[in-house]
Design an enzyme around this catalytic site. Structure first.
Site, PDB file in Angstrom:
ATOM      1  N   HIS A 284       0.835  -1.211   0.000  1.00  0.00           N
ATOM      2  CA  HIS A 284       0.000   0.000   0.000  1.00  0.00           C
ATOM      3  C   HIS A 284       0.866   1.256   0.000  1.00  0.00           C
ATOM      4  O   HIS A 284       1.589   1.516   0.962  1.00  0.00           O
ATOM      5  CB  HIS A 284      -0.925   0.003   1.215  1.00  0.00           C
ATOM      6  CG  HIS A 284      -2.027   1.008   1.131  1.00  0.00           C
ATOM      7  ND1 HIS A 284      -2.999   0.966   0.148  1.00  0.00           N
ATOM      8  CD2 HIS A 284      -2.304   2.115   1.870  1.00  0.00           C
ATOM      9  CE1 HIS A 284      -3.836   1.974   0.309  1.00  0.00           C
ATOM     10  NE2 HIS A 284      -3.445   2.698   1.346  1.00  0.00           N
TER      11      HIS A 284
ATOM     12  N   GLN B  89       2.679  11.222  -1.202  1.00  0.00           N
ATOM     13  CA  GLN B  89       2.676  11.612   0.213  1.00  0.00           C
ATOM     14  C   GLN B  89       4.065  11.531   0.844  1.00  0.00           C
ATOM     15  O   GLN B  89       4.291  12.115   1.905  1.00  0.00           O
ATOM     16  CB  GLN B  89       1.664  10.763   0.994  1.00  0.00           C
ATOM     17  CG  GLN B  89       0.222  11.076   0.575  1.00  0.00           C
ATOM     18  CD  GLN B  89      -0.817  10.252   1.302  1.00  0.00           C
ATOM     19  OE1 GLN B  89      -0.541   9.623   2.313  1.00  0.00           O
ATOM     20  NE2 GLN B  89      -2.033  10.239   0.764  1.00  0.00           N
TER      21      GLN B  89
ATOM     22  N   ARG C   4      -5.629  15.080   6.767  1.00  0.00           N
ATOM     23  CA  ARG C   4      -6.082  14.959   5.389  1.00  0.00           C
ATOM     24  C   ARG C   4      -6.166  16.319   4.708  1.00  0.00           C
ATOM     25  O   ARG C   4      -5.881  16.443   3.524  1.00  0.00           O
ATOM     26  CB  ARG C   4      -7.441  14.238   5.347  1.00  0.00           C
ATOM     27  CG  ARG C   4      -7.827  13.832   3.941  1.00  0.00           C
ATOM     28  CD  ARG C   4      -9.108  13.035   3.905  1.00  0.00           C
ATOM     29  NE  ARG C   4     -10.273  13.874   4.152  1.00  0.00           N
ATOM     30  CZ  ARG C   4     -11.519  13.538   3.805  1.00  0.00           C
ATOM     31  NH1 ARG C   4     -11.753  12.383   3.222  1.00  0.00           N
ATOM     32  NH2 ARG C   4     -12.528  14.333   4.057  1.00  0.00           N
TER      33      ARG C   4
ATOM     34  N   HIS D 166     -11.657   3.391  -3.661  1.00  0.00           N
ATOM     35  CA  HIS D 166     -11.022   4.195  -2.619  1.00  0.00           C
ATOM     36  C   HIS D 166     -11.462   3.787  -1.228  1.00  0.00           C
ATOM     37  O   HIS D 166     -10.656   3.562  -0.333  1.00  0.00           O
ATOM     38  CB  HIS D 166     -11.256   5.700  -2.824  1.00  0.00           C
ATOM     39  CG  HIS D 166     -10.592   6.499  -1.746  1.00  0.00           C
ATOM     40  ND1 HIS D 166     -11.218   6.796  -0.550  1.00  0.00           N
ATOM     41  CD2 HIS D 166      -9.336   6.981  -1.642  1.00  0.00           C
ATOM     42  CE1 HIS D 166     -10.369   7.449   0.229  1.00  0.00           C
ATOM     43  NE2 HIS D 166      -9.228   7.576  -0.409  1.00  0.00           N
TER      44      HIS D 166
ATOM     45  N   HIS E  33      -9.671   0.764   0.872  1.00  0.00           N
ATOM     46  CA  HIS E  33      -9.462   1.262   2.235  1.00  0.00           C
ATOM     47  C   HIS E  33     -10.711   0.923   3.046  1.00  0.00           C
ATOM     48  O   HIS E  33     -11.826   1.200   2.591  1.00  0.00           O
ATOM     49  CB  HIS E  33      -9.399   2.796   2.250  1.00  0.00           C
ATOM     50  CG  HIS E  33      -8.139   3.410   1.750  1.00  0.00           C
ATOM     51  ND1 HIS E  33      -8.148   4.506   0.907  1.00  0.00           N
ATOM     52  CD2 HIS E  33      -6.836   3.140   1.998  1.00  0.00           C
ATOM     53  CE1 HIS E  33      -6.894   4.878   0.669  1.00  0.00           C
ATOM     54  NE2 HIS E  33      -6.085   4.063   1.311  1.00  0.00           N
TER      55      HIS E  33
ATOM     56  N   HIS F 201      -5.986  -1.404   5.981  1.00  0.00           N
ATOM     57  CA  HIS F 201      -6.199  -0.955   7.353  1.00  0.00           C
ATOM     58  C   HIS F 201      -7.097  -1.942   8.115  1.00  0.00           C
ATOM     59  O   HIS F 201      -6.616  -2.641   8.974  1.00  0.00           O
ATOM     60  CB  HIS F 201      -6.745   0.479   7.453  1.00  0.00           C
ATOM     61  CG  HIS F 201      -5.879   1.472   6.746  1.00  0.00           C
ATOM     62  ND1 HIS F 201      -4.540   1.602   7.010  1.00  0.00           N
ATOM     63  CD2 HIS F 201      -6.145   2.360   5.752  1.00  0.00           C
ATOM     64  CE1 HIS F 201      -4.013   2.523   6.223  1.00  0.00           C
ATOM     65  NE2 HIS F 201      -4.957   3.003   5.447  1.00  0.00           N
TER      66      HIS F 201
ATOM     67  N   ASP G 288       2.032   3.139   2.999  1.00  0.00           N
ATOM     68  CA  ASP G 288       0.908   4.065   2.931  1.00  0.00           C
ATOM     69  C   ASP G 288       1.326   5.529   2.770  1.00  0.00           C
ATOM     70  O   ASP G 288       1.656   5.963   1.679  1.00  0.00           O
ATOM     71  CB  ASP G 288       0.042   3.848   4.186  1.00  0.00           C
ATOM     72  CG  ASP G 288      -1.314   4.518   4.091  1.00  0.00           C
ATOM     73  OD1 ASP G 288      -1.604   5.113   3.050  1.00  0.00           O
ATOM     74  OD2 ASP G 288      -2.093   4.441   5.062  1.00  0.00           O
TER      75      ASP G 288
HETATM   76 ZN    ZN Z   1      -4.043   4.594   1.958  1.00  0.00          ZN
END
Ligand code: ZN
Length: 455
Positions: free
Chosen positions: A58, A63, A84, A207, A234, A271, A322
């Protein structure tokens, strides 16, 4: 010379296989980058600990560039949702060239840490105002090119993102560049699938439940169920998400998913932090992968996955980085165990049946689940498999006087000095003596991109 001819012959002092370490194992690599039958040539000695490369199941590559930029306390109660907002404002400034520069640097770091395959959960599709690029796949192609440059194998998971909440509200201005309708999404997916090769797989990513309206769900699931390849989503990362799902759909996220999709081994539930005992057992029974990202989940304050119950039920798991607050399979697995120790006040929580070693149990589990989520055969070094492996640094004091009962635990728990010395992907050395083959040029371009991004 045919591409099935042998190009490397190795003899590993210790080779990690499904059932543990084996001593003095020879293997060959052919011109296709595959492990092949022994040629009888005199081998190059890998006088160390040799392990299959770890799949990272993942990743949101962009990011990585904001790692460490969201660690200051704001005026209110900081949470996933305030993080976020920071992430969205950052994402708005990224174009295909910037994405390629960030991703290539990230993938170099992954390789140096021992990840040899990455599942890219990719939702940054369009221009910042939401309109498509002249070439609609431009951002996907930037990731593919970054992976090719770095030499990491890629499972690209273009993401379908349709709505901004469980109530079906439209995407916000900041989310517009993530969005597709189902037809356009399936078109993107079909175009990307044409590019698949030995080091590029393409799968489906939804998503989250809140991002797919119920009205679109049924036909979408019918469609993707008919195809092959992995399906990632997710799920249940945040308590707020569980509450919203209960309020709007009358069920918890994992419960709702199992009632509305044929969840099986093709699925990876990323997750899956907030599970009831029944959901934990159901997820384990399904054979789907729980995609755990312990350093990100800790960084975002998500909560703890019910690891002990899940392992008792023989659940499949893998690890991902992630948000890329950390790039290390060792640290992900260490924190997976440490989270459990802190919450239960017991030690060695993960060790199960096949081994009393926590390190061996977790490494074996993450190899298996990571390969399943990435659409690869199980991560073992054996005939016919792609030659993806790492060689640990036997000169490191951390491995001094370690033997087969202790090497993996020392690798996972004994500190942060880089123990991964060489890395091969598809028969090519991408990391030698801790250095990536193109790290100088890739980091120079990354620095320039970061200057532009933060100017
Ligand atoms: Zn993610």
């Amino acid at each position: 010379m045919s591409n099935t001819a042998v190009i490397h012959t190795f003899k590993a002092r210790h080779l990690w296989q499904e059932n543990g370490w084996q001593g003095d194992v020879s293997f060959d690599v052919d011109g296709r980058g595959r492990i092949t039958k022994r040629s009888g040539a005199s081998p190059q000695s890998l006088d160390s600990w040799v392990l299959p490369g770890m799949p990272n199941l993942h990743s949101h590559a962009f990011q990585r560039a904001m790692a460490g930029l969201a660690e200051r306390r704001g005026p209110g109660d900081d949470s996933f949702w305030t993080w976020r907002e920071t992430m969205y404002s950052f994402a708005a400034r990224i174009d295909p060239d910037t994405l390629q520069a960030i991703a290539a640097q990230l993938y170099v770091e992954m390789l140096k840490a021992g990840y040899t395959q990455v599942c890219e959960f990719h939702y940054l599709h369009h221009q910042p105002d939401g309109s498509p690029y002249a070439q609609p796949e431009a951002m996907s192609l930037a990731l593919i090119e970054a992976a090719r440059e770095a030499g990491i194998a890629l499972t690209l998971l273009p993401v379908l993102y349709m709505s901004g909440g469980f109530d079906g509200r439209p995407l916000s201005a900041r989310q517009r560049r993530f969005g597709h309708d189902v037809d356009r999404y399936l078109h993107l997916l079909a175009n990307l699938r044409k590019l698949e090769n030995d080091q590029l797989r393409v799968g489906v990513a939804l998503h989250s439940l809140r991002a797919i309206p119920e009205s679109a769900w049924r036909s979408l699931i019918d469609h993707v169920s008919l195809k092959t390849g992995p399906i990632h989503i997710h799920i249940a990362e945040q308590i707020g998400e569980v509450q919203d799902c209960l309020a709007t759909r009358g069920a918890r996220p994992v419960e709702w998913l199992f009632d509305h999709a044929p969840v099986d081994k093709r699925w990876c539930l990323v997750h899956a932090t907030h599970l009831t005992e029944a959901e934990t057992a159901q997820l384990a029974r399904s054979g789907a992968v729980a995609g755990l990202c312990p350093t990100t989940e800790a960084n975002l304050g998500d909560g703890l996955f019910p690891l002990a119950h899940y392992l008792d039920a023989n659940g499949v798991l893998g690890i991902g980085s992630d948000s890329h607050i950390s790039i290390s399979p060792v640290e992900e697995l260490r924190w997976l165990e440490y989270g459990q120790r802190l919450s239960t006040r017991h030690r060695n929580v993960s060790a199960r049946h096949a081994s009393d070693s926590v390190g061996e149990t977790l490494w074996r589990a993450a190899l298996k689940g990571g390969a399943q989520a990435a659409d690869l055969p199980i991560g073992v070094i054996t005939d016919g498999q792609r030659a993806d492996f790492m060689v640990l640094d036997s000169d490191s004091p951390l491995l001094a006087a370690r033997h087969e009962r202790s090497a993996m635990d020392s690798f996972l728990f004994a500190g942060n000095m880089p123990l991964v010395r060489h890395v091969m992907v598809g028969g090519q050395w991408v990391v030698r003596d801790h250095h990536h083959r193109d790290e100088v040029s890739i980091v120079a371009r990354y620095r320039a991109a970061m200057q532009r991004l933060t100017a």
